[in-house]
Structures are given as C-alpha cells and as structure tokens.
Design a protein around this motif. Structure first.
Motif, short mmCIF file in Angstrom:
data_model
loop_
_atom_site.label_atom_id
_atom_site.label_comp_id
_atom_site.label_asym_id
_atom_site.label_seq_id
_atom_site.Cartn_x
_atom_site.Cartn_y
_atom_site.Cartn_z
N GLU A 1 33.67 31.84 27.33
CA GLU A 1 34.36 32.99 26.53
C GLU A 1 34.24 34.35 28.39
OE1 GLU A 1 31.36 31.81 25.52
OE2 GLU A 1 31.75 31.77 23.78
N GLU A 2 33.47 34.62 29.10
CA GLU A 2 33.38 34.02 30.98
C GLU A 2 33.87 33.71 31.63
OE1 GLU A 2 29.76 36.49 31.39
OE2 GLU A 2 29.44 37.07 29.43
N ARG B 1 31.75 28.10 19.18
CA ARG B 1 32.46 28.64 20.51
C ARG B 1 33.48 27.82 20.76
NH1 ARG B 1 29.68 29.95 24.64
NH2 ARG B 1 27.98 28.96 24.00
N TYR C 1 37.21 29.23 21.13
CA TYR C 1 38.12 29.40 22.72
C TYR C 1 39.32 28.78 22.57
CZ TYR C 1 38.36 29.08 27.22
OH TYR C 1 39.24 29.41 28.48
N GLN D 1 42.34 30.41 19.86
CA GLN D 1 42.65 30.90 20.88
C GLN D 1 43.97 31.09 21.87
OE1 GLN D 1 39.20 33.78 22.27
NE2 GLN D 1 40.15 35.25 20.98
#
Length: 257
Positions: free
Chosen positions: A82-83, A125, A129, A132
């Motif tokens: 995510e980061e 997660r 990810y 997306q």
C-alpha cells in the motif's frame, strides 16, 4: 521475453555457489530474486550496463529482501504494497508498458503456525492490491508464494495437510487469487505433471530423493494467456534450497493487447 524468478536464500551465499554463471547463461530479460538477505552496499554484482537493478532491503539484517534486474527500464517502481515502504522488503512492483510485474516473497506462516493469522491478513491485502493494478493493465506475479496449492504440488501431500505452506487456509487464499482472474502458468502448460518441485528441505538426501514442494510461481492475468509461450522449473540448478522458475512471453502478442 524471458523472465526468471529465484529465491536464493542469501544472495552472498548463492554467488559463492555459481549464481553469476547461471545469471549469465540464462540471459533473462527480467531476473527477480527473493530472500536476498542483505543490506545496501553488501554485495557488488557486475552486470555491466545491461540491467537496471532495483533492491528492496529488509530493516532486519540478514533477513528477507527482494531484487529485480531488468533490461528494460520500468515506467515506475514501488517498494512494498500500500505504501512505498515495508520493513521486511518483501515486494517490488515494476510498471512496464504492457504489464505490471510484482516480485514477492510471501510471509511464511511458520512451523508452529504462529504467523498464520498475519499471513492470511497479508494475503487479503495482497489480492486487493493486485486487483487494483489489474484494472489498469495486466499483472504478472512471481516469487516464493510459500504455498503448495494442490496435492500434485508436493511429494507427501497427505502427511503435510495442515502444515505450514499446506494449510487449508493458505491453499484457499491461493485459490481465491487464481479465481480472481489469474493463471498459474506452470499448470497452464503442464496440468498433470507431477514430481516437479521448486523447494526442498536441507535435510539429508531430501533433494536427492526429490521430496519437494512447488511453492515458487509465475502467475499471470488471464488476458495474458495468448502471450504465454512456456513456463519451466530449472530443477537442476543448485545454489539454494529453491531452484529458479521461468516464464517466456511473446513480445509481439504482448504489444497487441
């Protein structure tokens, strides 16, 4: 286009066991590593100006870590999920013109399964990810996914049911990822091939007797199927407890997507 992925279980150790010879001989366009187990400045690899190198180091010394060497400079690079940062150095995402490449070293649930809850949360997660990115352009996932998906993917399936890497939960997460629109490229070409593995325990004569697990993968978005040429596992290559896995793509068909 040739892609290679290899969990080297310590790159410095692998270099002493012939890594550079294999790297040169295989002549990959993109070469991905997991479990590099080093920090910046701890190794020098002489690949001239042929490859763009990208490293994601773990904060903890001698632990985890990923790297990608690519002949084609990516449009963008992300370190982590995510980061643009995560402490264990487990992921690199490279964006190319026609696809995203995710090089990943999935967390191990541990022998006592103490890390299984974290592993399952991480898997959720990760799938989010990936999905997306897949909405933007096709995705290729490679690396040590730390799971044998089906019974055909390990030597002693019945005795390992419920063990780390072959729990119902971990296998279910892999099934869910594939059902979300992805191909296990090795099984795409060789659906019934057995006794072909990518990891063996260091216990005496285990690799010699081929008592292994297939836990290293190339997964690809289903719409990349026309571009897939072959997927292989280089079982003869030593230097780690894992061996390299390979994927070949048709660049002309890739450009037509």
């Amino acid at each position: 286009m040739k892609l290679v992925s290899w969990n080297v279980n310590g790159l410095r150790a692998a270099v002493k066991k012939g890594f550079n010879d294999y790297f040169t001989a295989i002549d990959a366009d993109i070469f991905c590593l997991q479990e590099t187990k080093l920090q910046a400045g701890q190794i020098e690899l002489d690949h001239g100006d042929t490859y763009f190198p990208y490293w994601n180091y773990a904060v903890k010394k001698g632990y985890s870590g990923t790297a990608v060497f690519t002949r084609v400079e990516p449009l963008s690079v992300r370190y982590g999920m995510e980061e643009d940062y995560e402490e264990e150095g487990r992921m690199l995402t490279l964006e190319f013109q026609h696809f995203y490449l995710i090089n990943v070293y999935t967390p191990n649930a541990r022998r006592d399964l103490l890390r299984l809850p974290y592993r399952l949360e991480w898997e959720e997660r990760f799938r989010h990810y990936v999905m997306q990115l897949d909405q933007i352009k096709p995705v290729i996932i490679c690396g040590d996914l730390n799971v044998a998906h089906q019974e055909i993917d390990l030597k002693n399936a019945r005795s390992n049911i419920g063990n780390s890497g072959f729990t119902h939960e971990e296998r279910g997460k892999m099934s869910l990822l594939l059902e979300s629109g992805f191909i296990d490229t090795f099984r795409y070409f060789y659906p019934q091939r057995s006794d072909v593995y990518s990891w063996w325990s260091y216990m005496a004569k285990v690799r010699e007797r081929n008592i292994g697990w297939r836990i290293d993968y190339f997964l690809a978005s289903k719409r990349l199927a026309p571009c897939l040429v072959d997927a292989q596992i280089d079982v003869e290559i030593m230097g780690s407890d894992h061996c390299p896995v390979l994927l070949e793509l048709d660049e002309q068909k890739l450009a037509q997507l």
